[in-house]
Scaffold this active site. Structure first.
Site, PDB file in Angstrom:
ATOM      1  N   ASN A  62       3.572  33.610 -30.253  1.00 62.59           N
ATOM      2  CA  ASN A  62       3.813  32.526 -29.299  1.00 62.59           C
ATOM      3  C   ASN A  62       3.982  31.200 -30.035  1.00 62.59           C
ATOM      4  O   ASN A  62       3.318  30.932 -31.026  1.00 62.59           O
ATOM      5  CB  ASN A  62       2.739  32.447 -28.197  1.00 62.59           C
ATOM      6  CG  ASN A  62       1.315  32.451 -28.692  1.00 62.59           C
ATOM      7  OD1 ASN A  62       1.004  33.010 -29.746  1.00 62.59           O
ATOM      8  ND2 ASN A  62       0.427  31.825 -27.947  1.00 62.59           N
ATOM      9  N   GLU A  64       4.092  27.305 -29.140  1.00 67.40           N
ATOM     10  CA  GLU A  64       3.820  26.329 -28.079  1.00 67.40           C
ATOM     11  C   GLU A  64       4.491  24.988 -28.371  1.00 67.40           C
ATOM     12  O   GLU A  64       4.983  24.753 -29.479  1.00 67.40           O
ATOM     13  CB  GLU A  64       2.298  26.176 -27.904  1.00 67.40           C
ATOM     14  CG  GLU A  64       1.677  27.495 -27.446  1.00 67.40           C
ATOM     15  CD  GLU A  64       0.199  27.403 -27.096  1.00 67.40           C
ATOM     16  OE1 GLU A  64      -0.453  26.380 -27.419  1.00 67.40           O
ATOM     17  OE2 GLU A  64      -0.303  28.373 -26.495  1.00 67.40           O
ATOM     18  N   CYS A  73       6.570  32.660 -25.284  1.00 75.00           N
ATOM     19  CA  CYS A  73       5.602  33.741 -25.535  1.00 75.00           C
ATOM     20  C   CYS A  73       6.047  34.595 -26.726  1.00 75.00           C
ATOM     21  O   CYS A  73       7.242  34.656 -27.061  1.00 75.00           O
ATOM     22  CB  CYS A  73       5.516  34.660 -24.326  1.00 75.00           C
ATOM     23  SG  CYS A  73       4.802  33.922 -22.864  1.00 75.00           S
ATOM     24  N   GLU A  75       6.211  37.861 -26.961  1.00 78.27           N
ATOM     25  CA  GLU A  75       7.072  39.005 -26.626  1.00 78.27           C
ATOM     26  C   GLU A  75       8.536  38.590 -26.566  1.00 78.27           C
ATOM     27  O   GLU A  75       9.423  39.294 -27.052  1.00 78.27           O
ATOM     28  CB  GLU A  75       6.664  39.619 -25.271  1.00 78.27           C
ATOM     29  CG  GLU A  75       5.264  40.200 -25.244  1.00 78.27           C
ATOM     30  CD  GLU A  75       4.174  39.192 -24.852  1.00 78.27           C
ATOM     31  OE1 GLU A  75       4.334  37.992 -25.162  1.00 78.27           O
ATOM     32  OE2 GLU A  75       3.182  39.617 -24.254  1.00 78.27           O
ATOM     33  N   CYS A 112       3.140  38.566 -19.671  1.00 77.07           N
ATOM     34  CA  CYS A 112       3.349  37.790 -18.436  1.00 77.07           C
ATOM     35  C   CYS A 112       4.604  38.285 -17.719  1.00 77.07           C
ATOM     36  O   CYS A 112       5.406  39.050 -18.272  1.00 77.07           O
ATOM     37  CB  CYS A 112       3.450  36.301 -18.763  1.00 77.07           C
ATOM     38  SG  CYS A 112       5.023  35.824 -19.486  1.00 77.07           S
ATOM     39  N   CYS A 115       7.960  37.650 -19.468  1.00 75.04           N
ATOM     40  CA  CYS A 115       8.186  38.557 -20.613  1.00 75.04           C
ATOM     41  C   CYS A 115       8.543  39.964 -20.127  1.00 75.04           C
ATOM     42  O   CYS A 115       9.395  40.628 -20.713  1.00 75.04           O
ATOM     43  CB  CYS A 115       6.960  38.602 -21.520  1.00 75.04           C
ATOM     44  SG  CYS A 115       6.787  37.080 -22.479  1.00 75.04           S
TER      45      CYS A 115
HETATM   46  N1  THU Z   1       1.425  34.153 -24.013  1.00 73.89           N
HETATM   47  C1  THU Z   1       2.177  35.055 -24.716  1.00 73.89           C
HETATM   48  O1  THU Z   1       2.583  34.811 -25.870  1.00 73.89           O
HETATM   49  N2  THU Z   1       2.473  36.225 -24.104  1.00 73.89           N
HETATM   50  C2  THU Z   1       2.117  36.545 -22.842  1.00 73.89           C
HETATM   51  O2  THU Z   1       2.599  37.536 -22.319  1.00 73.89           O
HETATM   52  C3  THU Z   1       1.141  35.731 -22.131  1.00 73.89           C
HETATM   53  C4  THU Z   1       0.929  34.376 -22.676  1.00 73.89           C
HETATM   54  C5  THU Z   1       1.133  32.873 -24.641  1.00 73.89           C
HETATM   55  C6  THU Z   1       1.792  31.681 -23.996  1.00 73.89           C
HETATM   56  C7  THU Z   1       0.871  30.574 -24.418  1.00 73.89           C
HETATM   57  O3  THU Z   1       1.269  30.135 -25.712  1.00 73.89           O
HETATM   58  C8  THU Z   1      -0.491  31.236 -24.534  1.00 73.89           C
HETATM   59  O4  THU Z   1      -0.250  32.627 -24.600  1.00 73.89           O
HETATM   60  C9  THU Z   1      -1.426  30.943 -23.368  1.00 73.89           C
HETATM   61  O5  THU Z   1      -0.814  31.216 -22.162  1.00 73.89           O
END
Ligand code: THU
Length: 160
Positions: A62, A64, A73, A75, A112, A115
């Protein structure tokens, strides 16, 4: 009126030792990717590793952003990399693992909705299921045999 049930089968493994070597390696690569995540705002690190049909492993973490929705994210970082660089290769499996400095996460992660939709696109494109393996930082591994099993009634090109 008719009612239909849609079933989800989860395979639950007690630990990595129960998995085939290829998937153990996939988790090792997912953990390496996870530890390189850029997550200063959530402190929730996610790593995803994709196994392509050639045996090549593609990873993502991920990423940010101070403007929150601009991040991505793990994925989607991984599947978009595969889609961009290996467009003709099928994705066989995905391993996902998470970590935070706040506590040891021993419950499996869950991709999520956005994704799931993004991975579904590639499953439709290749017309072959993608197995998804989910783990926390430690603990049991949950596997689903296909993306569509965790996104029933998914939107796809056939609706357009
Ligand atoms: N996140 C992912 O990388 N994958 C997911 O499927 C769920 C959430 C990340 C997004 C954000 O950087 C952190 O997790 C908190 O939500």
């Amino acid at each position: 009126m008719e009612k239909k049930n849609i079933n989800l089968t989860l395979s639950i493994y007690d630990g990595l030792a129960e998995l085939p070597d290829q998937i153990k390696t996939l988790f090792k690569e997912a953990a390496k990717a996870r530890d390189k995540a850029y997550a200063p705002y959530s402190n929730y690190l996610v790593g995803a590793a994709l196994l392509l049909e050639s045996g090549k492993i593609v990873t993502g973490s991920n990423q940010e952003n101070a403007a929150y929705p601009s991040g991505l994210c793990a994925e989607r970082t991984a599947v978009f990399h595969a889609g961009a660089n290996y467009p003709d290769q099928q994705i066989k499996s995905i391993a996902i693992t998470v970590k935070t400095s706040k506590k040891t996460i021993n419950k499996h992660a869950a991709p999520c909705g956005a994704c799931r939709q993004a991975i579904a696109e590639y499953e439709f494109k290749q017309n072959q299921d993608i197995a998804i393996y989910l783990r926390g930082e430690t603990g049991k591994i949950h596997k689903v045999d296909s993306l569509h099993s965790i996104l029933p009634l998914a939107f796809n090109h056939k609706f357009m």
